[in-house]
Design a protein around this motif. Structure first.
Motif, PDB file in Angstrom:
ATOM      1  N   LEU A   1       0.835  -1.209   0.000  1.00  8.83           N
ATOM      2  CA  LEU A   1       0.000   0.000   0.000  1.00  8.83           C
ATOM      3  C   LEU A   1       0.869   1.259   0.000  1.00  8.83           C
ATOM      4  O   LEU A   1       0.542   2.266  -0.643  1.00  8.83           O
ATOM      5  CB  LEU A   1      -0.936  -0.013   1.213  1.00  8.83           C
ATOM      6  N   ASP A   2       1.988   1.214   0.730  1.00  3.75           N
ATOM      7  CA  ASP A   2       2.895   2.364   0.755  1.00  3.75           C
ATOM      8  C   ASP A   2       3.574   2.569  -0.598  1.00  3.75           C
ATOM      9  O   ASP A   2       3.762   3.706  -1.047  1.00  3.75           O
ATOM     10  CB  ASP A   2       3.969   2.174   1.831  1.00  3.75           C
ATOM     11  N   ILE A   3       3.967   1.478  -1.236  1.00  2.83           N
ATOM     12  CA  ILE A   3       4.583   1.602  -2.569  1.00  2.83           C
ATOM     13  C   ILE A   3       3.570   2.213  -3.541  1.00  2.83           C
ATOM     14  O   ILE A   3       3.902   3.119  -4.326  1.00  2.83           O
ATOM     15  CB  ILE A   3       5.067   0.235  -3.077  1.00  2.83           C
ATOM     16  N   GLN A   4       2.339   1.733  -3.464  1.00  2.00           N
ATOM     17  CA  GLN A   4       1.296   2.291  -4.333  1.00  2.00           C
ATOM     18  C   GLN A   4       1.113   3.790  -4.067  1.00  2.00           C
ATOM     19  O   GLN A   4       1.020   4.594  -5.000  1.00  2.00           O
ATOM     20  CB  GLN A   4      -0.031   1.563  -4.096  1.00  2.00           C
ATOM     21  N   LYS A   5       1.103   4.144  -2.774  1.00  5.70           N
ATOM     22  CA  LYS A   5       0.931   5.555  -2.413  1.00  5.70           C
ATOM     23  C   LYS A   5       2.052   6.398  -3.016  1.00  5.70           C
ATOM     24  O   LYS A   5       1.812   7.438  -3.637  1.00  5.70           O
ATOM     25  CB  LYS A   5       0.933   5.690  -0.887  1.00  5.70           C
ATOM     26  N   GLY A   6       3.295   5.960  -2.830  1.00  6.86           N
ATOM     27  CA  GLY A   6       4.428   6.726  -3.345  1.00  6.86           C
ATOM     28  C   GLY A   6       4.430   6.806  -4.854  1.00  6.86           C
ATOM     29  O   GLY A   6       4.697   7.867  -5.440  1.00  6.86           O
ATOM     30  N   PHE A   7       4.107   5.684  -5.510  1.00  5.69           N
ATOM     31  CA  PHE A   7       4.112   5.645  -6.975  1.00  5.69           C
ATOM     32  C   PHE A   7       3.048   6.586  -7.542  1.00  5.69           C
ATOM     33  O   PHE A   7       3.329   7.406  -8.430  1.00  5.69           O
ATOM     34  CB  PHE A   7       3.850   4.207  -7.433  1.00  5.69           C
ATOM     35  N   GLU A   8       1.842   6.483  -7.008  1.00  4.73           N
ATOM     36  CA  GLU A   8       0.740   7.253  -7.583  1.00  4.73           C
ATOM     37  C   GLU A   8       0.845   8.744  -7.269  1.00  4.73           C
ATOM     38  O   GLU A   8       0.438   9.584  -8.073  1.00  4.73           O
ATOM     39  CB  GLU A   8      -0.590   6.668  -7.114  1.00  4.73           C
ATOM     40  N   GLU A   9       1.404   9.081  -6.107  1.00  4.54           N
ATOM     41  CA  GLU A   9       1.511  10.516  -5.807  1.00  4.54           C
ATOM     42  C   GLU A   9       2.529  11.197  -6.719  1.00  4.54           C
ATOM     43  O   GLU A   9       2.376  12.365  -7.060  1.00  4.54           O
ATOM     44  CB  GLU A   9       1.807  10.767  -4.326  1.00  4.54           C
ATOM     45  N   LYS A  10       3.554  10.457  -7.163  1.00  2.00           N
ATOM     46  CA  LYS A  10       4.527  11.025  -8.106  1.00  2.00           C
ATOM     47  C   LYS A  10       4.017  11.025  -9.546  1.00  2.00           C
ATOM     48  O   LYS A  10       4.471  11.808 -10.375  1.00  2.00           O
ATOM     49  CB  LYS A  10       5.842  10.237  -8.036  1.00  2.00           C
ATOM     50  N   MET A  11       3.067  10.126  -9.851  1.00  2.09           N
ATOM     51  CA  MET A  11       2.537  10.053 -11.219  1.00  2.09           C
ATOM     52  C   MET A  11       1.355  10.995 -11.436  1.00  2.09           C
ATOM     53  O   MET A  11       0.898  11.160 -12.572  1.00  2.09           O
ATOM     54  CB  MET A  11       2.120   8.606 -11.542  1.00  2.09           C
ATOM     55  N   LYS A  12       0.860  11.590 -10.341  1.00  2.00           N
ATOM     56  CA  LYS A  12      -0.283  12.502 -10.470  1.00  2.00           C
ATOM     57  C   LYS A  12       0.011  13.672 -11.383  1.00  2.00           C
ATOM     58  O   LYS A  12      -0.886  14.261 -11.993  1.00  2.00           O
ATOM     59  CB  LYS A  12      -0.680  13.038  -9.081  1.00  2.00           C
ATOM     60  N   ALA A  13       1.269  14.038 -11.467  1.00  2.36           N
ATOM     61  CA  ALA A  13       1.651  15.202 -12.279  1.00  2.36           C
ATOM     62  C   ALA A  13       1.538  14.917 -13.773  1.00  2.36           C
ATOM     63  O   ALA A  13       1.755  15.822 -14.582  1.00  2.36           O
ATOM     64  CB  ALA A  13       3.082  15.612 -11.933  1.00  2.36           C
ATOM     65  N   PHE A  14       1.189  13.673 -14.131  1.00  2.00           N
ATOM     66  CA  PHE A  14       1.158  13.304 -15.549  1.00  2.00           C
ATOM     67  C   PHE A  14      -0.226  12.729 -15.897  1.00  2.00           C
ATOM     68  O   PHE A  14      -0.419  11.505 -15.945  1.00  2.00           O
ATOM     69  CB  PHE A  14       2.274  12.296 -15.854  1.00  2.00           C
TER      70      PHE A  14
END
Length: 346
Positions: free
Chosen positions: A170-183
């Motif tokens: 869940l933490d990996i998903q959180k980190g991945f998606e928060e950085k991909m939000k800009a795209f």
């Protein structure tokens, strides 16, 4: 002759020291409750914790829960009755094990959370990888891969999580998606592989490649899931490079997939350092001594201890593995443990 005598004396002293060390009484038995032995990270954690705890004077016994919450709860009850020096817990389910942690600590037994952070109740020490940061690193590499294909960050990503009861994924998903939000031109499809079953990941990849044949990149939250993903891609007639792949945890199978050209990036979970950190602080944990916040060098990695509401927490950074650095012996997936003995924190 003097040199020969000096050498013999040195060997004799070394022999005495070795015998004294070998004869040194154990500081106690630590039980490690491992959630499963289905993947190389878990089997590697048993070896690494046993090795490093032995270097600081503790015996270790391991109980495998086979990914069953009720079995791990039962194991906790059994171990509490044995009154060990400490318990290391990698929880199958972070919510369900909370009462067991509280029972152990009420019995005076320190509890260490390993790899899987539990924040709902205090524990005596937690050693985890920077899982949100692993997601950030994965996102940076996803952006590079998509830019390499399209000249800009766009496309479709299939994200295959592990079990949704595990905060690691869940933490990996959180980190991945928060950085991909800009795209916003990137579509992310996220699906869980229940119980971390590789077969579930393989089915997800097969189904999604049929439903969404334009998937550019598949990001799986563990290397053993990538093995199943590659099998599904091969069954669909794909070859290395046809679909970009990333995964996380740095297991040997992931490194092999990089060498074979299937996997573009593996984000390492620093197994050796996570286990070494537990050993470094075990004397303080067992002795119920205060652990100071700050930076610590853990087998060469700059790691940070913070004092959180749930207790002392050490977070250790991961790093990206690609074909350029895959043979670096520092990565645990190359299975070369640090040669220098672990020392207890004073």
């Amino acid at each position: 002759m003097k040199r020969l005598l000096a050498a013999l004396l040195g060997l004799l002293m070394l022999s005495f020291a070795t015998q004294a060390s070998a004869a040194a009484p154990s500081k106690g038995t630590v039980y490690y409750l491992v959630p499963t032995l289905l993947d190389e990270f878990q089997t590697g954690s048993v070896s690494a914790l046993g090795l490093f705890l032995g270097q600081v004077g503790y015996d270790m016994k391991t109980l495998n829960a086979d990914n069953k919450t009720e079995l791990q709860q039962s194991q906790m009850n059994d171990v509490i009755a044995l009154k060990p020096a400490a318990i290391i817990l990698a929880a199958v389910d972070f919510n369900a094990l909370k009462p067991s942690i509280e029972s152990a600590r009420a019995a005076g037994i320190p509890v260490v959370e390993f790899d899987r952070q539990i924040t709902s109740t205090p524990s005596d020490f937690t050693s985890v990888a920077g899982t949100v940061e692993i997601g950030h690193i994965a996102a940076e590499h996803a952006q590079k891969l998509l830019t390499g294909k399209y000249g800009t960050v766009k496309g479709k990503i299939l994200q295959v999580l592990g079990d949704p009861g595990d905060p690691y994924t869940l933490d990996i998903q959180k980190g991945f998606e928060e950085k991909m939000k800009a795209f916003p031109s990137v579509t992310i499809i996220s699906l869980p592989a229940l119980q971390w079953e590789a077969s579930a990941a393989g089915t997800i990849v097969s189904d999604q490649m049929l439903a969404n044949p334009d998937i550019d990149l598949i990001f799986l939250h563990a290397a053993h899931l990538s093995v199943a993903a590659v099998a599904s891609l091969e069954a669909a007639g794909k070859k290395p490079g046809d679909v970009m792949l990333m995964s996380s945890n740095g297991a040997p199978v992931g490194l092999d997939l990089i060498r074979k050209g299937w996997l573009n990036t593996e984000v390492e979970q620093p197994l050796y350092a996570q286990a070494a950190a537990v050993a470094m602080f075990m004397d303080k944990i067992v002795g119920k001594q205060a652990i100071k916040a700050g930076e610590y060098d853990v087998v060469g990695l700059k790691s940070v201890v913070t004092i959180e509401a749930w207790g002392p927490n050490i977070k250790i950074p991961g790093s990206a593995i690609t074909k350029e650095n895959v043979d670096n012996p520092a990565f645990w997936g190359n299975q070369k443990p640090p040669t220098a003995a672990i020392k207890s924190v004073e």
